[in-house]
Enzyme design. Structure first.
Site, PDB file in Angstrom:
ATOM      1  N   ASP A  16      68.004  62.695 -42.295  1.00 37.73           N
ATOM      2  CA  ASP A  16      67.036  63.653 -42.847  1.00 37.73           C
ATOM      3  C   ASP A  16      67.719  64.649 -43.782  1.00 37.73           C
ATOM      4  O   ASP A  16      68.901  64.958 -43.612  1.00 37.73           O
ATOM      5  CB  ASP A  16      66.339  64.388 -41.680  1.00 37.73           C
ATOM      6  CG  ASP A  16      65.030  65.024 -42.107  1.00 37.73           C
ATOM      7  OD1 ASP A  16      64.526  64.714 -43.213  1.00 37.73           O
ATOM      8  OD2 ASP A  16      64.502  65.843 -41.333  1.00 37.73           O
ATOM      9  N   GLY A  19      65.706  65.118 -49.555  1.00 40.40           N
ATOM     10  CA  GLY A  19      64.902  65.865 -50.531  1.00 40.40           C
ATOM     11  C   GLY A  19      65.478  67.248 -50.767  1.00 40.40           C
ATOM     12  O   GLY A  19      65.623  67.688 -51.920  1.00 40.40           O
ATOM     13  N   HIS A  33      67.811  60.477 -52.102  1.00 35.84           N
ATOM     14  CA  HIS A  33      67.746  59.206 -51.368  1.00 35.84           C
ATOM     15  C   HIS A  33      68.858  58.264 -51.842  1.00 35.84           C
ATOM     16  O   HIS A  33      69.493  57.583 -51.046  1.00 35.84           O
ATOM     17  CB  HIS A  33      66.384  58.525 -51.558  1.00 35.84           C
ATOM     18  CG  HIS A  33      65.222  59.343 -51.042  1.00 35.84           C
ATOM     19  ND1 HIS A  33      65.251  59.973 -49.824  1.00 35.84           N
ATOM     20  CD2 HIS A  33      63.996  59.627 -51.575  1.00 35.84           C
ATOM     21  CE1 HIS A  33      64.097  60.610 -49.635  1.00 35.84           C
ATOM     22  NE2 HIS A  33      63.321  60.414 -50.679  1.00 35.84           N
ATOM     23  N   LEU A 127      79.803  44.457 -36.079  1.00 34.97           N
ATOM     24  CA  LEU A 127      78.872  45.591 -35.963  1.00 34.97           C
ATOM     25  C   LEU A 127      77.472  45.083 -36.269  1.00 34.97           C
ATOM     26  O   LEU A 127      77.293  44.257 -37.166  1.00 34.97           O
ATOM     27  CB  LEU A 127      79.239  46.677 -36.992  1.00 34.97           C
ATOM     28  CG  LEU A 127      78.249  47.841 -37.155  1.00 34.97           C
ATOM     29  CD1 LEU A 127      78.354  48.805 -35.963  1.00 34.97           C
ATOM     30  CD2 LEU A 127      78.496  48.612 -38.446  1.00 34.97           C
ATOM     31  N   SER A 195      60.532  63.041 -34.442  1.00 31.59           N
ATOM     32  CA  SER A 195      59.638  62.479 -35.465  1.00 31.59           C
ATOM     33  C   SER A 195      59.255  61.029 -35.172  1.00 31.59           C
ATOM     34  O   SER A 195      59.356  60.152 -36.040  1.00 31.59           O
ATOM     35  CB  SER A 195      60.275  62.591 -36.863  1.00 31.59           C
ATOM     36  OG  SER A 195      60.490  63.940 -37.198  1.00 31.59           O
TER      37      SER A 195
HETATM   38  C1  IPE Z   1      62.025  61.455 -40.161  1.00 33.71           C
HETATM   39  O1  IPE Z   1      62.165  62.307 -41.256  1.00 33.71           O
HETATM   40  C2  IPE Z   1      61.912  60.039 -40.626  1.00 33.71           C
HETATM   41  C3  IPE Z   1      63.125  59.496 -41.229  1.00 33.71           C
HETATM   42  C4  IPE Z   1      64.301  60.074 -41.260  1.00 33.71           C
HETATM   43  C5  IPE Z   1      62.974  58.192 -41.798  1.00 33.71           C
HETATM   44  P1  IPE Z   1      60.903  63.073 -41.854  1.00 33.71           P
HETATM   45  O2  IPE Z   1      61.452  63.975 -42.909  1.00 33.71           O
HETATM   46  O3  IPE Z   1      59.861  62.128 -42.255  1.00 33.71           O
HETATM   47  O4  IPE Z   1      60.402  63.905 -40.583  1.00 33.71           O
HETATM   48  P2  IPE Z   1      59.492  65.191 -40.457  1.00 33.71           P
HETATM   49  O5  IPE Z   1      58.277  64.944 -41.285  1.00 33.71           O
HETATM   50  O6  IPE Z   1      60.283  66.356 -40.982  1.00 33.71           O
HETATM   51  O7  IPE Z   1      59.226  65.306 -38.995  1.00 33.71           O
HETATM   52  C1  IPE Z   2      65.045  61.706 -45.257  1.00 32.02           C
HETATM   53  O1  IPE Z   2      65.035  62.730 -46.184  1.00 32.02           O
HETATM   54  C2  IPE Z   2      64.628  60.368 -45.848  1.00 32.02           C
HETATM   55  C3  IPE Z   2      63.308  59.907 -45.429  1.00 32.02           C
HETATM   56  C4  IPE Z   2      62.565  60.473 -44.525  1.00 32.02           C
HETATM   57  C5  IPE Z   2      62.781  58.721 -46.082  1.00 32.02           C
HETATM   58  P1  IPE Z   2      63.705  63.495 -46.559  1.00 32.02           P
HETATM   59  O2  IPE Z   2      63.071  62.801 -47.715  1.00 32.02           O
HETATM   60  O3  IPE Z   2      62.842  63.685 -45.381  1.00 32.02           O
HETATM   61  O4  IPE Z   2      64.301  64.892 -47.037  1.00 32.02           O
HETATM   62  P2  IPE Z   2      63.746  66.341 -46.711  1.00 32.02           P
HETATM   63  O5  IPE Z   2      63.600  66.413 -45.217  1.00 32.02           O
HETATM   64  O6  IPE Z   2      62.450  66.469 -47.411  1.00 32.02           O
HETATM   65  O7  IPE Z   2      64.805  67.258 -47.229  1.00 32.02           O
HETATM   66 MG    MG Z   3      62.674  65.100 -43.959  1.00 29.07          MG
END
Ligand code: IPE
Ligand code: IPE
Ligand code: MG
Length: 240
Positions: A16, A19, A33, A127, A195
């Site tokens: 996570d 973004g 990403h 692995l 999540s």
């Molecule tokens: C959880 O991250 C899902 C993945 C890492 C694929 P999100 O960014 O989607 O989770 P929330 O929305 O903050 O709970």
């Molecule tokens: C995790 O990063 C990747 C996915 C959930 C696909 P995010 O895209 O959720 O990044 P943030 O949480 O918005 O920073």
């Molecule tokens: Mg996220």
């Protein structure tokens, strides 16, 4: 305990913060990403070096389908690209590649790439790298329950078998059948929630929440997570 016993068999990452990592640099989310793929590569290397046998990554949740279409498309394109570019090296390093999730929602072209990567690496055993894609814990439990319902409806004997099943008997019906439960689940980016990740399988996982954003989570961070795991006392409800 001997240090070797403190290496988790299965480490799972909730990747996570991509973004936010991009936003901090004034870039589009997709840039984060892309950078996150480098972190996956680093963690695979670190897992092989440390003797971890299963590394799983939460790459896309069922809920992530609700993101803007452009981001969903970008992520799906990235999955195809990353699999195509990484697979030969993964294969030559003895990595078995698997994807788990609701694959009915994936594009046929992506499913084809996944199948060919899984076939190519199926006999590797250094692995196992599992990508959870279009996955949610509730989806997994529900699809297992549906399989059981179908089995129970097949015959009186099958019904009896289902009714006398114990907790361990449920595991083979989950999408993760055959994969040991995660010993350690790490979530990056400072969020302290699952999540909808491995809800059944994570019942006794050690949880580690770190502030590092996923694109900054590399070998050193992976090894620190293992050190943290080594300090944990897993009691499974018993008195020690
Ligand atoms: C959880 O991250 C899902 C993945 C890492 C694929 P999100 O960014 O989607 O989770 P929330 O929305 O903050 O709970
Ligand atoms: C995790 O990063 C990747 C996915 C959930 C696909 P995010 O895209 O959720 O990044 P943030 O949480 O918005 O920073
Ligand atoms: Mg996220």
């Amino acid at each position: 305990m001997e240090p070797m016993n403190r290496i988790p068999v299965h480490v799972s990452m909730i990747m996570d913060g991509n973004g936010r990592w991009a936003k901090e640099r004034g870039k589009e989310r997709i840039y984060g990403h892309f950078e996150g793929v480098e972190s996956v590569r680093a963690c695979v290397e670190a897992a092989v070096e440390t003797g971890v046998k299963y590394l799983s990554i939460y790459a896309f949740s069922e809920e992530n389908w609700n993101r803007p279409q452009a981001e969903v498309d970008g992520l799906m394109e990235l999955m195809v690209k990353a699999m195509a570019s990484e697979m030969e090296k993964l294969n030559s390093n003895g990595v078995r590649f698997m994807v788990i999730g609701n694959r009915e929602r994936l594009a046929p072209s992506l499913n084809q790439v996944i199948d060919s990567c899984m076939d190519m690496t199926s006999s590797n055993d250094t692995l196992t790298l599992i990508v959870f894609l279009s996955y949610s814990g509730k989806w997994d439990i529900l699809q297992a329950a549906k399989k059981l319902a179908r089995k129970a409806a097949a015959s009186e004997a099958d019904l009896e078998e289902v009714m006398s099943m114990d907790i361990n008997g449920f595991d083979p019906f989950l999408a993760t059948a055959g994969i040991p439960d995660p010993d350690l689940i790490v979530r990056t980016s400072g969020e302290s929630r699952l999540s909808n990740y491995l809800l059944w399988q994570g019942a006794y996982s050690e949880l580690l929440f770190v502030d590092t954003l996923w694109p900054d989570f590399r070998k050193e961070e992976f090894k620190s997570a293992l050190s943290e795991y080594a300090k944990r006392d897993r009691r499974y409800g018993k008195v020690k």
